[in-house]
Design a protein around this motif. Structure first.
Motif, PDB file in Angstrom:
ATOM      1  N   SER A  66     -12.326  -7.338  -2.131  1.00 56.37           N
ATOM      2  CA  SER A  66     -10.911  -7.455  -1.758  1.00 56.37           C
ATOM      3  C   SER A  66     -10.652  -6.652  -0.491  1.00 56.37           C
ATOM      4  O   SER A  66     -11.185  -5.558  -0.313  1.00 56.37           O
ATOM      5  N   ALA A  96     -10.780 -11.488  -4.220  1.00 56.33           N
ATOM      6  CA  ALA A  96      -9.338 -11.701  -4.060  1.00 56.33           C
ATOM      7  C   ALA A  96      -9.061 -12.144  -2.628  1.00 56.33           C
ATOM      8  O   ALA A  96      -9.263 -11.375  -1.685  1.00 56.33           O
ATOM      9  N   GLY A 120       0.800  -1.219   0.000  1.00 58.23           N
ATOM     10  CA  GLY A 120       0.000   0.000   0.000  1.00 58.23           C
ATOM     11  C   GLY A 120       0.840   1.280   0.000  1.00 58.23           C
ATOM     12  O   GLY A 120       0.312   2.368  -0.231  1.00 58.23           O
ATOM     13  N   GLN A 164      -5.980  -5.310  -9.602  1.00 57.88           N
ATOM     14  CA  GLN A 164      -7.144  -4.593  -9.062  1.00 57.88           C
ATOM     15  C   GLN A 164      -7.635  -3.432  -9.930  1.00 57.88           C
ATOM     16  O   GLN A 164      -8.836  -3.252 -10.110  1.00 57.88           O
ATOM     17  N   GLU A 190      -8.550   4.515  -5.636  1.00 58.51           N
ATOM     18  CA  GLU A 190      -8.622   3.819  -6.933  1.00 58.51           C
ATOM     19  C   GLU A 190     -10.076   3.745  -7.393  1.00 58.51           C
ATOM     20  O   GLU A 190     -10.396   4.054  -8.552  1.00 58.51           O
ATOM     21  N   HIS A 196     -12.010  -3.190   2.194  1.00 58.17           N
ATOM     22  CA  HIS A 196     -11.625  -2.905   3.579  1.00 58.17           C
ATOM     23  C   HIS A 196     -11.374  -1.406   3.757  1.00 58.17           C
ATOM     24  O   HIS A 196     -10.983  -0.966   4.833  1.00 58.17           O
ATOM     25  N   GLY A 213      -9.021   0.507   2.542  1.00 55.01           N
ATOM     26  CA  GLY A 213      -7.632   0.998   2.539  1.00 55.01           C
ATOM     27  C   GLY A 213      -7.589   2.233   1.637  1.00 55.01           C
ATOM     28  O   GLY A 213      -8.395   2.358   0.719  1.00 55.01           O
ATOM     29  N   TRP A 214      -6.651   3.136   1.904  1.00 54.83           N
ATOM     30  CA  TRP A 214      -6.679   4.392   1.158  1.00 54.83           C
ATOM     31  C   TRP A 214      -6.437   4.199  -0.338  1.00 54.83           C
ATOM     32  O   TRP A 214      -7.101   4.834  -1.170  1.00 54.83           O
ATOM     33  N   ASN A 215      -5.505   3.317  -0.682  1.00 55.57           N
ATOM     34  CA  ASN A 215      -5.278   3.110  -2.119  1.00 55.57           C
ATOM     35  C   ASN A 215      -6.529   2.562  -2.788  1.00 55.57           C
ATOM     36  O   ASN A 215      -6.950   3.049  -3.835  1.00 55.57           O
ATOM     37  N   SER A 216      -7.114   1.542  -2.170  1.00 55.18           N
ATOM     38  CA  SER A 216      -8.316   0.947  -2.758  1.00 55.18           C
ATOM     39  C   SER A 216      -9.412   2.005  -2.891  1.00 55.18           C
ATOM     40  O   SER A 216     -10.128   2.056  -3.900  1.00 55.18           O
ATOM     41  N   TRP A 229      -4.454 -13.090  -5.942  1.00 52.98           N
ATOM     42  CA  TRP A 229      -4.026 -11.687  -6.025  1.00 52.98           C
ATOM     43  C   TRP A 229      -4.454 -11.194  -7.401  1.00 52.98           C
ATOM     44  O   TRP A 229      -4.200 -11.860  -8.404  1.00 52.98           O
ATOM     45  N   SER A 230      -5.136 -10.066  -7.430  1.00 51.01           N
ATOM     46  CA  SER A 230      -5.776  -9.635  -8.678  1.00 51.01           C
ATOM     47  C   SER A 230      -5.099  -8.395  -9.266  1.00 51.01           C
ATOM     48  O   SER A 230      -4.449  -7.648  -8.541  1.00 51.01           O
ATOM     49  N   ASN A 277       3.022   1.060  -3.936  1.00 49.39           N
ATOM     50  CA  ASN A 277       2.211   1.396  -5.121  1.00 49.39           C
ATOM     51  C   ASN A 277       2.148   2.899  -5.387  1.00 49.39           C
ATOM     52  O   ASN A 277       2.522   3.343  -6.473  1.00 49.39           O
ATOM     53  N   SER A 306      -3.792  -5.942   1.132  1.00 48.88           N
ATOM     54  CA  SER A 306      -2.594  -6.781   1.235  1.00 48.88           C
ATOM     55  C   SER A 306      -2.300  -7.240   2.655  1.00 48.88           C
ATOM     56  O   SER A 306      -1.421  -8.065   2.867  1.00 48.88           O
TER      57      SER A 306
HETATM   58  N1  UDP Z   1      -4.192  -4.889  -4.679  1.00 48.42           N
HETATM   59  C1  UDP Z   1      -4.003  -5.604  -5.853  1.00 48.42           C
HETATM   60  N2  UDP Z   1      -4.545  -6.856  -5.942  1.00 48.42           N
HETATM   61  C2  UDP Z   1      -5.251  -7.433  -4.937  1.00 48.42           C
HETATM   62  C3  UDP Z   1      -5.453  -6.688  -3.754  1.00 48.42           C
HETATM   63  C4  UDP Z   1      -4.920  -5.416  -3.660  1.00 48.42           C
HETATM   64  O1  UDP Z   1      -3.381  -5.125  -6.802  1.00 48.42           O
HETATM   65  O2  UDP Z   1      -5.692  -8.587  -5.089  1.00 48.42           O
HETATM   66  C5  UDP Z   1      -3.573  -3.528  -4.569  1.00 48.42           C
HETATM   67  C6  UDP Z   1      -4.605  -2.432  -4.605  1.00 48.42           C
HETATM   68  O3  UDP Z   1      -4.861  -2.043  -5.940  1.00 48.42           O
HETATM   69  C7  UDP Z   1      -3.955  -1.345  -3.776  1.00 48.42           C
HETATM   70  C8  UDP Z   1      -3.059  -2.103  -2.798  1.00 48.42           C
HETATM   71  O4  UDP Z   1      -2.923  -3.411  -3.310  1.00 48.42           O
HETATM   72  O5  UDP Z   1      -3.158  -0.508  -4.596  1.00 48.42           O
HETATM   73  C9  UDP Z   1      -3.657  -2.178  -1.420  1.00 48.42           C
HETATM   74  O6  UDP Z   1      -3.530  -0.947  -0.786  1.00 48.42           O
HETATM   75  P1  UDP Z   1      -4.628  -0.406   0.239  1.00 48.42           P
HETATM   76  O7  UDP Z   1      -4.162   0.921   0.725  1.00 48.42           O
HETATM   77  O8  UDP Z   1      -5.974  -0.432  -0.368  1.00 48.42           O
HETATM   78  O9  UDP Z   1      -4.651  -1.473   1.408  1.00 48.42           O
HETATM   79  P2  UDP Z   1      -3.514  -2.180   2.292  1.00 48.42           P
HETATM   80  O10 UDP Z   1      -3.074  -3.373   1.519  1.00 48.42           O
HETATM   81  O11 UDP Z   1      -2.404  -1.186   2.520  1.00 48.42           O
HETATM   82  O12 UDP Z   1      -4.256  -2.556   3.526  1.00 48.42           O
END
Ligand code: UDP
Length: 465
Positions: free
Chosen positions: A288, A317, A30, A347, A370, A362, A364-367, A344-345, A33, A291
């Protein structure tokens, strides 16, 4: 005459040399990325970026020397053979990362200098404030990079400076620039007092010495968090530079920027995109939890049966380490043609597919950013850290989703999951709001947009007069 010509040639060479930026993320998916994406963006603006992961990640993932235009390098977290999982505790890992990281970062900066390729600026994850100390010792400017929402950073900022006292007294908590917040809307380290003390210290320490940073960058976009960005900037001026998702989903100006390109997990070999493309528009729920989240078996069962009971298609995922928690034979016998479970997808590719109608996440900030960037409504089931606050904003400020209610036993029931997904799927108002945020996200990184202007400011500052 010849000498003059040679000098002139050298001057031109020097002028042409791209400024070197070393980017140092906290070593998790997270954080890597957004900072890798930002590195690509800086490259498209004429800088030469190097991203430093850890020696463990570099060797375990067998990383190449570059990914796209970004050079890859490493520092040590002190656990070169096993990384974070091999550390005896969170505190021990963070302390080792600090000490081994500082030492090996100093070495790396010296190496670059000796090779005639000195670092002109260090962009460091705000989780690692010691990087700035090392940069300053070497006379190098530093830019702090906050990977979480500005709202969350501002809450930690207030706590760090004693402007918000803990434990919280009366609720809702009123913070300028934010809606009234209940305890459950606060980052978990605040809401569940005493939980994960080492991580709590880490997030508060982000502001240690921040006044010495030459720039403070936040992975959000101004229009999304305008009020809180303005409030925080009164004390600590921030530059919003996000979203940092691959450019192909935004302004399409960064060449070949179609995916993140540094997966710490192995992509599932199944053709989930092909599978998704057989599904009608907005017929599928993407599930999903990122991570790191580790749910218990009871919760996994509620998710499995709750999602299945909606009758919608679903793509879930489930990391390899979590798969054993699925209900017995669920994967083998219950999916049919409507469900697909992958480890693992890709995403972003999934979220941007027309078949996806809702993201069960969940938060998460990236999710979150996105999904906002590609206009997909969400059902949030936050677990810890900044996720409750993200889910609150999704539901009540950006109005692009719902947050599940947690039962007294800490479990979110299948009925609740079903209720939220049924409400979000096909909800026109949320779709319209999501489309608006998507448009604003794209505009922010497009020429002259708020993030684009801020990135240009940073680049001009690094390049100097
Ligand atoms: N991600 C992905 N495939 C998956 C699950 C997550 O590529 O199956 C990527 C998602 O696109 C995001 C990152 O993993 O960029 C997860 O970051 P996030 O801040 O959402 O959550 P964290 O994993 O830090 O809890």
């Amino acid at each position: 005459m010849d000498l003059e010509r040679q000098e002139h040639g050298e001057m031109k060479m020097m002028k042409k040399k791209k400024h070197h930026v070393l980017v140092v993320p906290y070593p998790s998916q997270g954080h890597i990325n957004p900072m890798l994406q930002f590195s690509k963006r800086l490259s498209s603006k004429g800088l030469s970026p190097t991203l430093a992961t850890t020696s463990f990640i570099s060797s375990a993932m067998n990383l190449p020397s570059t990914t796209g235009p970004v050079r890859l390098s490493s520092i040590s977290d002190g656990f070169d053979l096993g990384g974070f999982p091999s550390a005896p505790s969170i505190g021990a890992y963070l302390s080792s990362l600090h000490h081994s990281g500082s030492r090996t970062l100093a070495g790396l900066l010296a190496e670059f200098r000796e090779a005639g390729d000195p670092v002109d600026c260090v962009v460091y994850d705000a989780f690692l404030p010691w990087v700035l100390d090392v940069a300053k010792v070497h006379g190098i400017p530093g830019a702090a990079f906050f990977t979480q929402a500005c709202a969350v950073n501002y809450i930690y900022y207030l706590v760090h400076h004693g402007k918000m006292r803990l434990p919280l007294g009366d609720t809702p908590v009123r913070i300028p620039g934010l809606p009234p917040l209940e305890l459950r809307d606060m980052p978990s380290f605040i809401c569940v007092s005493g939980s994960y003390p080492a991580y709590f210290e880490l997030v508060l320490h982000q502001f240690e010495g921040i006044e010495r940073a030459d720039w403070v960058l936040v992975n959000t976009f101004y229009e999304l968090e305008a009020e809180v960005v303005d409030e925080m900037s009164k004390d600590c001026p921030v530059l919003t530079i996000g979203p940092t998702i691959p450019s192909v989903y935004l302004d399409k100006r960064v060449t070949d920027d179609k995916e993140y390109g540094l997966n710490l997990f192995e992509l599932d070999p199944s053709d989930c995109i092909g599978w998704l493309q057989t599904k009608p528009p907005r017929s599928t729920v993407y599930v999903s939890f990122g991570s790191m989240a580790a749910l218990n078996e009871a919760q996994m069962a509620e998710i499995a049966w709750g999602v299945k009971s909606t009758g919608f298609n679903f793509l879930w995922a489930v990391r390899t380490s979590e798969e054993r928690k699925l209900p017995a034979k669920f994967k083998e016998e219950e999916l049919g043609d409507t469900g697909l479970i992958v480890n693992w997808s890709p995403q972003m590719e999934i979220l941007s597919d027309a078949a996806v109608g809702c993201f069960f996440t969940h938060s998460g900030w990236n999710s979150t950013i996105e999904a906002l960037s590609v206009g997909v409504p969400m059902v949030g089931m936050p677990q810890w850290t900044d996720q409750p606050t993200d889910a609150k904003l999704v539901e009540d400020v950006w109005r692009v989703g719902l947050r599940v209610l947690v039962g007294e036993d800490g479990i979110v029931t299948r009925e609740e999951i079903r209720r939220c997904i049924m409400q979000v799927m096909g909800n026109e108002e949320m779709r319209t709001n999501a489309a608006k945020w998507k448009e604003l996200a794209v505009a922010s990184v497009s020429p002259g947009g708020s993030s684009d202007r801020n990135i240009d400011l940073l680049v001009a500052g690094i390049a100097g007069p």
